[in-house]
Every structure is written in structure tokens, then in C-alpha cells.
Design an enzyme around this catalytic site. Structure first.
Site, PDB file in Angstrom:
ATOM      1  N   GLY A 263      -3.231  12.007   7.364  1.00 55.55           N
ATOM      2  CA  GLY A 263      -1.870  11.729   6.927  1.00 55.55           C
ATOM      3  C   GLY A 263      -1.742  11.522   5.436  1.00 55.55           C
ATOM      4  N   HIS A 264      -2.238  10.388   4.959  1.00 53.30           N
ATOM      5  CA  HIS A 264      -1.961   9.960   3.587  1.00 53.30           C
ATOM      6  C   HIS A 264      -2.311  11.022   2.550  1.00 53.30           C
ATOM      7  CE1 HIS A 264      -1.245   7.010   0.453  1.00 53.30           C
ATOM      8  NE2 HIS A 264      -2.300   7.515  -0.142  1.00 53.30           N
TER       9      HIS A 264
ATOM     10  N   ARG B 297       5.096   2.023  15.041  1.00 56.45           N
ATOM     11  CA  ARG B 297       4.649   0.634  14.914  1.00 56.45           C
ATOM     12  C   ARG B 297       5.683  -0.311  15.494  1.00 56.45           C
ATOM     13  NH1 ARG B 297       0.174   0.121  11.056  1.00 56.45           N
ATOM     14  NH2 ARG B 297       0.416  -2.089  11.438  1.00 56.45           N
TER      15      ARG B 297
ATOM     16  N   ASN C 150      -0.424  13.814  10.235  1.00 59.23           N
ATOM     17  CA  ASN C 150       0.316  12.567  10.429  1.00 59.23           C
ATOM     18  C   ASN C 150       1.442  12.493   9.387  1.00 59.23           C
ATOM     19  OD1 ASN C 150       1.110   9.838   9.949  1.00 59.23           O
ATOM     20  ND2 ASN C 150      -0.633   9.137  11.159  1.00 59.23           N
TER      21      ASN C 150
ATOM     22  N   ARG D 175       8.194   0.146  10.678  1.00 55.40           N
ATOM     23  CA  ARG D 175       8.265   0.201   9.205  1.00 55.40           C
ATOM     24  C   ARG D 175       8.411   1.620   8.681  1.00 55.40           C
ATOM     25  NH1 ARG D 175       2.116  -1.491   7.614  1.00 55.40           N
ATOM     26  NH2 ARG D 175       2.682  -3.273   8.873  1.00 55.40           N
TER      27      ARG D 175
ATOM     28  N   GLU E  94     -10.770   8.577  19.389  1.00 53.32           N
ATOM     29  CA  GLU E  94     -10.638   8.957  17.983  1.00 53.32           C
ATOM     30  C   GLU E  94     -11.574   8.051  17.202  1.00 53.32           C
ATOM     31  OE1 GLU E  94      -6.723   9.211  16.223  1.00 53.32           O
ATOM     32  OE2 GLU E  94      -7.574   9.011  14.205  1.00 53.32           O
TER      33      GLU E  94
ATOM     34  N   THR F 241      -2.318  -0.536   6.713  1.00 51.52           N
ATOM     35  CA  THR F 241      -2.567   0.586   7.618  1.00 51.52           C
ATOM     36  C   THR F 241      -3.546   0.097   8.679  1.00 51.52           C
ATOM     37  OG1 THR F 241      -3.323   2.888   7.774  1.00 51.52           O
ATOM     38  CG2 THR F 241      -4.410   1.511   6.139  1.00 51.52           C
ATOM     39  N   THR F 242      -3.793   0.904   9.718  1.00 52.36           N
ATOM     40  CA  THR F 242      -4.654   0.471  10.806  1.00 52.36           C
ATOM     41  C   THR F 242      -6.047   0.115  10.283  1.00 52.36           C
ATOM     42  OG1 THR F 242      -3.495   2.166  12.063  1.00 52.36           O
ATOM     43  CG2 THR F 242      -5.327   1.074  13.163  1.00 52.36           C
TER      44      THR F 242
ATOM     45  N   GLU G  21       0.796   7.628  18.289  1.00 53.82           N
ATOM     46  CA  GLU G  21      -0.059   6.437  18.164  1.00 53.82           C
ATOM     47  C   GLU G  21       0.768   5.196  18.475  1.00 53.82           C
ATOM     48  OE1 GLU G  21      -1.585   6.278  14.228  1.00 53.82           O
ATOM     49  OE2 GLU G  21      -2.744   8.107  14.428  1.00 53.82           O
TER      50      GLU G  21
ATOM     51  N   HIS H 251       2.834   7.331  14.187  1.00 50.79           N
ATOM     52  CA  HIS H 251       2.506   5.993  14.684  1.00 50.79           C
ATOM     53  C   HIS H 251       3.810   5.207  14.789  1.00 50.79           C
ATOM     54  CE1 HIS H 251      -0.133   2.127  14.023  1.00 50.79           C
ATOM     55  NE2 HIS H 251       0.635   2.042  15.083  1.00 50.79           N
TER      56      HIS H 251
ATOM     57  N   HIS I  46      -8.784   8.839   9.685  1.00 51.39           N
ATOM     58  CA  HIS I  46      -8.481   7.705   8.810  1.00 51.39           C
ATOM     59  C   HIS I  46      -9.222   7.841   7.484  1.00 51.39           C
ATOM     60  CE1 HIS I  46      -7.055   3.834   7.511  1.00 51.39           C
ATOM     61  NE2 HIS I  46      -6.270   3.822   8.565  1.00 51.39           N
ATOM     62  N   GLY I  47      -8.436   7.935   6.422  1.00 51.93           N
ATOM     63  CA  GLY I  47      -9.010   7.984   5.077  1.00 51.93           C
ATOM     64  C   GLY I  47      -9.606   9.336   4.712  1.00 51.93           C
TER      65      GLY I  47
ATOM     66  N   ARG J 216      14.492   3.856   1.036  1.00 50.01           N
ATOM     67  CA  ARG J 216      15.886   3.942   0.612  1.00 50.01           C
ATOM     68  C   ARG J 216      16.869   3.680   1.745  1.00 50.01           C
ATOM     69  NH1 ARG J 216      18.080   6.302  -4.047  1.00 50.01           N
ATOM     70  NH2 ARG J 216      16.910   5.359  -5.726  1.00 50.01           N
TER      71      ARG J 216
ATOM     72  N   ASP K 120       3.757  10.059   9.095  1.00 45.76           N
ATOM     73  CA  ASP K 120       4.310   8.697   8.940  1.00 45.76           C
ATOM     74  C   ASP K 120       4.864   8.458   7.537  1.00 45.76           C
ATOM     75  OD1 ASP K 120       3.392   8.154  11.473  1.00 45.76           O
ATOM     76  OD2 ASP K 120       1.805   6.782  10.850  1.00 45.76           O
ATOM     77  N   HIS K 121       4.121   8.931   6.515  1.00 42.10           N
ATOM     78  CA  HIS K 121       4.515   8.554   5.158  1.00 42.10           C
ATOM     79  C   HIS K 121       5.694   9.348   4.621  1.00 42.10           C
ATOM     80  CE1 HIS K 121       1.838   5.391   5.108  1.00 42.10           C
ATOM     81  NE2 HIS K 121       0.731   6.097   5.055  1.00 42.10           N
TER      82      HIS K 121
HETATM   83  N1  PXP Z   1      -5.815   7.868  12.811  1.00 38.81           N
HETATM   84  C1  PXP Z   1      -5.229   6.682  13.071  1.00 38.81           C
HETATM   85  C2  PXP Z   1      -5.484   6.048  14.388  1.00 38.81           C
HETATM   86  C3  PXP Z   1      -4.397   6.070  12.126  1.00 38.81           C
HETATM   87  O1  PXP Z   1      -3.814   4.888  12.414  1.00 38.81           O
HETATM   88  C4  PXP Z   1      -4.157   6.729  10.911  1.00 38.81           C
HETATM   89  C5  PXP Z   1      -3.250   6.117   9.892  1.00 38.81           C
HETATM   90  O2  PXP Z   1      -1.951   6.071  10.377  1.00 38.81           O
HETATM   91  C6  PXP Z   1      -4.763   7.976  10.701  1.00 38.81           C
HETATM   92  C7  PXP Z   1      -5.604   8.517  11.643  1.00 38.81           C
HETATM   93  C8  PXP Z   1      -4.526   8.765   9.452  1.00 38.81           C
HETATM   94  O3  PXP Z   1      -5.102   8.108   8.380  1.00 38.81           O
HETATM   95  P1  PXP Z   1      -4.775   8.610   6.896  1.00 38.81           P
HETATM   96  O4  PXP Z   1      -3.303   8.366   6.682  1.00 38.81           O
HETATM   97  O5  PXP Z   1      -5.650   7.746   6.059  1.00 38.81           O
HETATM   98  O6  PXP Z   1      -5.121  10.050   6.839  1.00 38.81           O
END
Ligand code: PXP
Length: 251
Positions: free
Chosen positions: A223-224, A55, A17, A59, A161, A110-111, A80, A53, A201-202, A28, A19-20
Site C-alpha cells: 500500500g504505502h 478500521r 492496498n 480513519r 499473510e 499502522t498495523t 482487512e 482495511h 507490510h513495509g 479534508r 487505504d491511503h
Molecule cells: N498487510 C497488512 C495486514 C496491513 O495491515 C498493511 C497495512 O495496511 C499492509 C499489508 C500494507 O502495508 P504497507 O502499506 O506498508 O504496504
């Protein structure tokens, strides 16, 4: 032979992921770092898929990012989205290989939590039909409980998921083990119902392996932790390169 038994012979796919990467760019309002470029490098590093994702408040990921990723990603894009009309209309035009429907609250960082499939699921059913109508594979982001898994199958999803947040946030090993058992059981029930099993997630470098070991799990979304590590493993080289530019000019 149960329909999910092939999962015993394959590794879990890793979807990265990005996104970040876009979060840093948006901080910026400039054009770097570009998530589409990060996706190319993630693929070179062995990513099996790229997740973003889109959104409602845009963002981090922008419509232009999805356009570019769909044109350049060589593995597959997992998009997503919340099941709201605006982004669904865009997704129908894009027809990405895979869409994961997620709950979205404007104020969340976050979600938080999976989709609530206990009632009022017409919106989700319609979204699944619309997306499958353009050929996208549809996954639902849900908490790892039997009722949500069964409801997902009944709604016509291709995959689920499983939300690994509770596992990832476990305060101690006993709780983590219980959460892992919930994930394992939900994965088993889903696979028996013919659903593809994804999780995320996480997840971090420290906690990912027990989840990756769940035999029915086909795809992880992370992702994170990966973006965070990229900053650390990349900063030495980035500073070296800037240092060369700064120090080379007066010679
Ligand atoms: N799965 C879903 C549905 C999410 O919304 C996210 C966060 O965007 C992730 C996975 C990834 O989570 P993380 O960034 O904590 O790895």
C-alpha cells in the site's frame, strides 16, 4: 506431489492496498480522491487484487468504500478487519471474496505485528467460522514463525499473510537476510500445511523482489509505497493540467 508445488509455476499476485487514497480524502473530509476510482486504475495497471482495511475508527476506509469496491472491482477484494463483532457482522453481509484478520490497536499508526495466536484464540476461531460460513476465504496476518503458522492451520484458516515489517525495517543486509530466511521457512511450513501464503507490510520498490521470489508466496499486499510513488509519478501531469486551466481563461 506436495500440495503446494503448483506455487512453483505461478507468479506472486500483487494486491494493491488503497487505504491511503482514503487517508488523503479524510484529511479534508471531502469526496476526493476516491479509493474506488483508484482501484479501477490500479486494476488497469495490472493489480491482481484490491486490499482495504476497514478500521474500527474508520480513519481512512469507510463502509461506503467497501460497498462500492465490492460492486466494481473486477479482480478480487481482500478486506482487512479486526475480529470484532461490529465489523464481522458487516463482513458477513458483504461476504467479500477474501478477508484478512489483523490485530488492531486504536492508537497505532499502522498495523503493528501479527495476530497473537498463543492463547485465547476462540475469538479468531469464531471469526474464521463466521466468515467461511458466508463463503469468504480467510487469511490471518501473523508473524513469520512456526508456532503462528501451525496455529493458523489448526484454527482452520485458508491462508496466512506473513508480516514482512521486520524484514522491511532491517537495519543492515545481514539482518534482512535472516528475516528473509524466516519468511521463507514460515512460507514453506505453511504451504506444507495446505495454507495459502501471502505476505506484506513495509514492502517497497527497493525491498520487494526477494520476498516476491519466495516460491511458496502467492500474494503480496502493498500500500504505502505504491500510493507514495503515485503522488510523485502523477504530480507532473496533475500540475500541467491545472496550469492549463489557470492560464487558459484570459485568452
Ligand atoms: N498487510 C497488512 C495486514 C496491513 O495491515 C498493511 C497495512 O495496511 C499492509 C499489508 C500494507 O502495508 P504497507 O502499506 O506498508 O504496504
Amino acid at each position: 506431489m506436495p500440495s503446494h508445488s503448483f506455487a512453483h509455476f505461478i507468479e506472486c499476485r500483487l494486491c494493491v492496498n488503497v487505504d491511503h487514497v482514503a487517508t488523503v480524502r479524510q484529511a479534508r473530509g471531502t469526496d476526493e480522491p476516491d479509493p474506488a476510482r483508484a482501484a479501477v486504475l490500479a486494476e488497469l495497471g495490472g493489480a491482481d487484487g484490491i486490499t482495504v482495511h476497514l478500521r474500527e475508527d474508520r480513519r481512512h476506509i469507510q463502509d461506503r468504500d467497501v460497498d462500492l469496491l465490492l460492486a466494481t472491482v473486477r479482480t478480487y477484494v481482500n478486506l482487512e478487519l479486526a475480529a470484532t463483532d461490529g465489523v464481522l457482522t458487516l463482513a458477513e453481509a458483504w461476504a467479500p471474496p477474501q478477508v484478512t484478520l489483523v490485530p488492531e490497536k486504536r492508537e497505532e499508526v499502522t498495523t503493528e505485528g501479527g495476530l497473537d495466536l498463543s492463547n485465547g484464540t476462540d475469538r479468531i476461531r469464531t471469526a474464521i467460522e463466521r466468515l467461511r460460513g458466508v463463503g469468504s476465504r480467510v487469511s490471518l496476518f501473523i508473524d513469520p514463525d512456526e508456532a503462528s503458522v501451525v496455529a493458523s492451520a489448526e484454527l482452520g484458516a485458508d491462508a496466512v499473510e506473513l508480516h514482512t515489517g521486520e524484514y522491511a525495517n532491517s537495519p543492515d543486509a545481514a539482518t534482512a537476510n535472516r528475516e528473509l530466511e524466516r519468511l521463507d521457512e514460515a512460507a514453506r511450513i505453511g504451504a506444507e500445511a495446505g495454507l495459502g501464503i501471502h505476505a506484506g507490510h513495509g514492502l517497497t520498490y527497493e525491498n520487494v523482489q526477494p520476498v516476491a521470489a519466495i516460491v511458496d508466496c502467492e500474494e503480496l499486499n502493498i500500500g504505502h509505497s505504491i500510493v507514495s510513488r503515485s503522488v510523485l509519478v502523477g504530480i507532473e501531469r496533475a500540475v500541467f493540467e491545472m496550469g492549463q486551466l489557470v492560464r487558459g481563461v484570459r485568452a
